[in-house]
Design a protein around this motif. Structure first.
Motif, PDB file in Angstrom:
ATOM      1  N   GLU A 441      80.910  58.360  -1.447  1.00 30.86           N
ATOM      2  CA  GLU A 441      81.504  58.775  -2.733  1.00 30.86           C
ATOM      3  C   GLU A 441      82.542  59.869  -2.520  1.00 30.86           C
ATOM      4  O   GLU A 441      83.604  59.866  -3.140  1.00 30.86           O
ATOM      5  N   GLU A 576      81.664  65.691 -12.300  1.00 31.22           N
ATOM      6  CA  GLU A 576      81.142  65.447 -10.958  1.00 31.22           C
ATOM      7  C   GLU A 576      81.498  64.021 -10.526  1.00 31.22           C
ATOM      8  O   GLU A 576      81.869  63.184 -11.363  1.00 31.22           O
ATOM      9  N   GLN A 578      80.090  61.168  -9.623  1.00 31.30           N
ATOM     10  CA  GLN A 578      79.555  59.936 -10.223  1.00 31.30           C
ATOM     11  C   GLN A 578      80.086  59.740 -11.639  1.00 31.30           C
ATOM     12  O   GLN A 578      80.353  58.620 -12.066  1.00 31.30           O
ATOM     13  N   LEU A 579      80.248  60.863 -12.359  1.00 34.67           N
ATOM     14  CA  LEU A 579      80.765  60.770 -13.728  1.00 34.67           C
ATOM     15  C   LEU A 579      82.232  60.324 -13.715  1.00 34.67           C
ATOM     16  O   LEU A 579      82.669  59.520 -14.539  1.00 34.67           O
ATOM     17  N   GLU A 581      83.545  58.457 -11.502  1.00 33.22           N
ATOM     18  CA  GLU A 581      83.541  57.033 -11.176  1.00 33.22           C
ATOM     19  C   GLU A 581      83.300  56.215 -12.446  1.00 33.22           C
ATOM     20  O   GLU A 581      83.964  55.199 -12.675  1.00 33.22           O
TER      21      GLU A 581
END
Lengths: 605, 83
Positions: A441, A576, A578-579, A581
Motif C-alpha cells: 500500500e 490514511e 486505505q481511506l 484508496e
C-alpha cells in the motif's frame, strides 16, 4: 585521525579487560546484550508505525500539554528516549509536526525516560528477571520468523525485552562477582571534583553506547553491588542525561533545518537541566532524601533513591524550561537559519531523516510534491496572463479576467527548468531510494505521488502550448475570439481556485471527490464549444485558422484540467492510505465522466 | 464462545485476504457516509439558493455526489457477496 583511533582503542581496552577479568567480560557482555535488546525493541516498534503513529501524532500535538504527554507515554512504552527523539526529528523534517510540538515531545521524552530507572531499580534488581527473559526470547524469535508484519513486530518487541532482561541479569551478576576481587569504590572522588569527573564519565559512556538507558542500568547495577558511591552515581546519571542528546544530534545531521533545531532544543534542555543538577546537587540530594522518606523508601536503598533523583532533576528541568518554550523556539529559529540556497527549486522536505520511517518518507514526498504544485500553479497562472494571488482571492473570476488584459511575460520554458524540472527529478530520485521496507500500500502511494508530479509537469507543458495563441487572442480585435479565449482563461482559473479551496479540506473525502465536477465542466465546455464553433464559422465571425487554434487550445485546457484534478485527488487528500484508496475507487473515470455529460445533455439541469 | 467459533475467528484474523476485505469495506463505508452527508448539505444549500448559476452548479454537484455514492454502494455489495 583521532576518529580513526577511537574504535581500535576501545577494542584494545575491552580485550585487555576481558583478558584480566572474566567478571568485566560478563558486565561488558551484559551491556552488549542490553544494547542488542534496544535495537530489537526499536525494530519492533518501527513495524507498528505504519499509519498508527502518524495518526496519534497528528491528534496529540496540537497543544503543548498533549505533545508533552505524548513524549512521556511513548518513551515509557518504548523505553528509549533516543528512538522517540529520532522519530520526532523525522516527523518534523517531513513537515508533519511543528517545532514547538517537537520540543514538547522531547521535553516529555526526558520525563518518560525516568521510568526506566524505576523499572530496573524497583523490579529488575529484586526479581530474578532472567527467568522471564528465556521464554520471551524463545517466543519472540519464533514470531520474528513469521510472515505477518504485525507478528514480526511483536516478535521483535518480545525478543528485545528478553535481551534487555538478560543484559541486566549479566550486568548484575558481573558486578556481584566483581566486588569480591576489586573494590571500585576505592576510586570514588568526593566533592565537586567528583561531581564533575563522574558527570564527564557518564557523558562519555553514553556517547559511546548511544543509550542513556544502558548507562543508567549500568549505574544502578554497579550501585546495587556497592561498586560506586551514591554521590558518584548521581553525577554519572547527570552525565548520562546530557550524553543522550548525542543520538539526537547525530540523527539531525541528515535532517533539514527543522530537525537540526529540534536537536538543538534537546541539547539545550539537557545541558541546562544537567547544569542545574550539578550546581544544586547537595540541595537535590536533600530533596531526594525527603521525597524518598515520604515514599517509604529505605534510607539505604540507594538504587531507588537514584531513580527518585533521576525523576526529580528531569522534572525540575521541564518545570524550569516549559515557560520558555516559545523563546527557545524563537532562539533556535533565529540562530539556526535555513540555508540561503533553499530557493524555489530546492527540495525542502526530502532528507535522510524523513526517510527513516515509511510514513515520514511518504509525508515528505507529499509535502515536496505540494511544493512542486505551488511552483507549477504560479507558472500556469502566468501562462494564462493572470496572477495566482488574484485567482486565490475572493474577487469574481469575470472581474479578474476583465481586468487582466495585459499579457504577462511568462517564459514557461525557463520557469519550468528553474523551479519544476530539478525538483521533480529530486522527488523521483528520493522515491526510488525510499522504497526499501514498505508495504504494498505504501509503495502504491509513492507510485501515485510520483504520477501526481508527472500530472503537474504535463499540465505545465499543455499550458505552454495554450499560451502562444492565448497571448495573441486576449487582445484581438475580433471580439468573438477574444470572448472564447477569455472563457478558456476563466475556466482554468476556476480550476486553480477550486483546487486551492479543496486543498484546505483534505480531510473530507466528499470534498476531495467533488473535484470530479471540474472534469465534467471542462468536458461539457469542450463539447459546447464544438457546437458553437460551427455557428461562428458559418457566420464568418471566426476565420478557419482561429477556429483550429481554439479547438486545439480547448483540448489542451481539458488536458490541463484532467491532469490537475488527477493530481489533486492524490495530493490533497490527507486521509490514511486505505481511506485514500477507497476515495480513489469512487472517483469517476473518463467513461463515467462522458456518461454523465451525455446524461446532462439529455436532461439539462 | 465455543472452540470452533474461536478457531474461525482466529483464522479470519490471520488470513490477510479476509482482513483486507473487511478493511476495504470499513473504509468504503466511511467515504459513502461522507458522500451522503455532503449530498444532504448540498441539497439544503440548494433550497436556500436564489442565484441561477449557483443553483445549476449545486444541482450538478448533487448529481455527482449521488453517482459517486451509488458507485460506492455497488462496490460495498460486491465486497459483501465475496464473503
Amino acid at each position: 585521525m583521532i576518529r580513526k583511533l577511537v574504535l581500535p582503542s576501545i577494542f584494545i581496552f575491552l580485550a585487555y579487560g576481558f583478558w584480566i577479568s572474566s567478571d568485566f567480560k560478563e558486565i561488558a557482555a551484559g551491556v552488549a546484550i542490553f544494547l542488542f535488546g534496544m535495537l530489537a525493541l526499536e525494530e519492533g516498534f518501527k513495524a507498528f508505525t505504519g499509519g498508527l503513529l502518524e495518526k496519534i501524532l497528528q491528534r496529540t500535538t496540537d497543544k503543548l500539554w498533549k505533545s508533552l504527554s505524548f513524549g512521556v507515554i511513548s518513551t515509557t512504552v518504548m523505553q528509549s528516549s533516543s528512538l522517540v527523539s529520532v522519530i520526532t526529528i523525522s516527523f518534523l523534517s517531513a513537515g508533519l509536526i511543528s517545532l514547538a510540538a517537537g520540543v514538547g515531545i522531547i521535553f516529555g521524552a526526558n520525563l518518560g525516560t525516568t521510568t526506566g530507572a524505576w523499572l530496573v531499580a524497583g523490579l529488575g534488581l529484586k526479581v530474578k528477571i532472567s527467568t522471564y527473559a528465556m521464554p520471551m526470547l524463545v517466543f519472540g524469535i519464533i514470531l520474528v520468523f513469521q510472515k505477518s508484519k504485525e507478528l514480526k513486530g511483536i516478535g521483535y518487541v518480545l525478543a528485545g525485552l528478553g535481551f534487555l532482561f538478560l543484559g541486566i541479569h549479566h550486568m548484575k551478576e558481573g558486578f556481584e562477582a566483581f566486588k569480591d576481587t576489586i573494590d571500585l569504590t576505592a576510586y570514588a572522588v568526593d566533592g565537586y571534583t567528583g561531581v564533575f569527573l563522574f558527570t564527564l564519565i557518564g557523558l562519555a559512556a553514553t556517547v559511546v553506547m548511544q543509550s542513556s538507558h544502558a548507562t543508567l542500568v549500568l549505574i544502578i547495577t554497579a550501585l546495587s553491588a556497592q561498586q560506586i558511591t551514591y554521590e558518584n552515581a548521581l553525577a554519572l546519571a547527570i552525565g548520562a542525561n546530557v550524553g543522550t542528546t548525542i543520538t539526537a544530534v547525530i540523527g539531525s545531521l541528515s535532517a533539514n533545518i527543522q530537525g537540526k533545531r529540534l536537536a538543538g532544543a534537546h541539547l539545550i534542555f539537557n545541558a541546562i537541566t544537567g547544569l542545574i543538577a550539578i550546581v544544586f546537587i547537595y540541595q537535590l540530594t536533600h530533596l531526594v532524601d525527603t521525597t524518598s522518606a515520604f515514599l517509604g523508601i529505605d534510607d539505604d536503598n540507594y538504587t531507588l533513591k537514584l531513580a527518585v533523583f533521576h525523576t526529580i532533576f528531569n522534572a525540575i528541568g521541564v518545570i524550569v524550561m516549559l515557560p520558555f518554550i516559545s523563546q527557545l523556539v524563537d532562539f533556535l529559529q533565529q540562530y539556526l537559519k535555513a540555508e540561503a540556497a533553499s530557493g524555489p527549486s530546492k527540495p525542502r522536505y526530502l532528507n535522510k531523516a524523513a526517510s527513516e520511517l515509511p510514513d515520514t518518507a511518504i509525508a515528505a514526498v507529499r509535502q515536496e510534491t505540494l511544493h512542486l504544485y505551488d511552483n507549477a500553479a504560479k507558472i500556469i497562472a502566468g501562462g494564462l496572463s493572470l496572477h495566482l494571488k488574484d485567482i486565490h482571492s475572493e474577487m469574481p473570476l469575470d472581474e479578474i479576467i476583465h481586468r487582466s488584459r495585459k499579457v504577462l511575460p511568462t517564459d514557461i520554458d525557463r520557469l519550468y527548468q528553474d523551479s519544476v524540472k530539478g525538483l521533480y527529478a529530486d522527488i523521483v530520485d528520493y522515491i526510488s531510494l525510499a522504497q526499501g521496507e514498505m508495504s504494498p500500500e505504501q509503495t502504491e502511494e509513492l507510485f501515485l505521488l510520483r504520477a501526481a508530479g508527472r500530472d503537474i509537469v504535463e499540465a505545465i507543458k499543455d499550458t505552454k502550448h495554450l499560451q502562444k495563441n492565448l497571448s495573441t487572442y486576449i487582445n484581438a480585435d475580433n471580439p468573438y475570439i477574444q470572448h472564447e479565449y477569455d472563457n478558456l482563461r476563466k475556466r482554468l482559473a476556476s480550476v486553480l481556485r477550486t483546487l486551492h479551496e479543496v486543498r484546505n479540506h483534505g480531510h473530507n473525502s466528499a470534498i476531495i471527490l467533488s473535484l470530479d465536477s471540474l472534469k465534467i465542466d471542462m468536458k461539457e465546455h469542450d463539447q459546447s464549444l464544438n457546437n458553437s464553433l460551427n455557428t461562428l464559422i458559418r457566420n464568418k465571425q471566426l476565420n478557419p485558422a482561429m477556429s483550429v487554434s481554439l479547438m486545439n487550445d480547448s483540448s489542451y485546457a481539458y488536458d490541463v484540467t484532467r491532469n490537475l484534478v488527477q493530481m489533486g485527488e492524490v495530493l490533497f487528500s490527507r486521509a490514511e492510505l486505505q481511506l485514500k484508496e477507497a476515495e480513489r475507487s469512487l472517483s469517476l473515470d473518463d467513461d463515467e465522466v462522458n456518461a454523465m455529460v451525455e446524461q446532462h445533455k439529455d436532461k439539462p439541469l | 464462545m465455543n472452540i470452533k467459533k474461536l478457531m474461525r475467528r482466529a483464522e479470519e484474523y490471520l488470513s490477510s485476504d479476509e482482513r483486507k476485505r473487511k478493511e476495504k469495506r470499513r473504509y468504503l463505508k466511511q467515504v459513502v457516509r461522507k458522500l451522503r452527508q455532503h449530498e444532504k448539505a448540498l441539497k439544503q444549500t440548494l433550497e436556500e439558493c436564489s442565484d441561477r448559476d449557483q443553483c445549476r452548479q449545486l444541482k450538478r454537484e448533487i448529481v455527482l455526489a449521488h453517482s459517486q455514492r451509488k458507485k460506492g454502494v455497488t462496490q460495498l455489495k460486491a465486497l459483501k457477496k465475496k464473503k
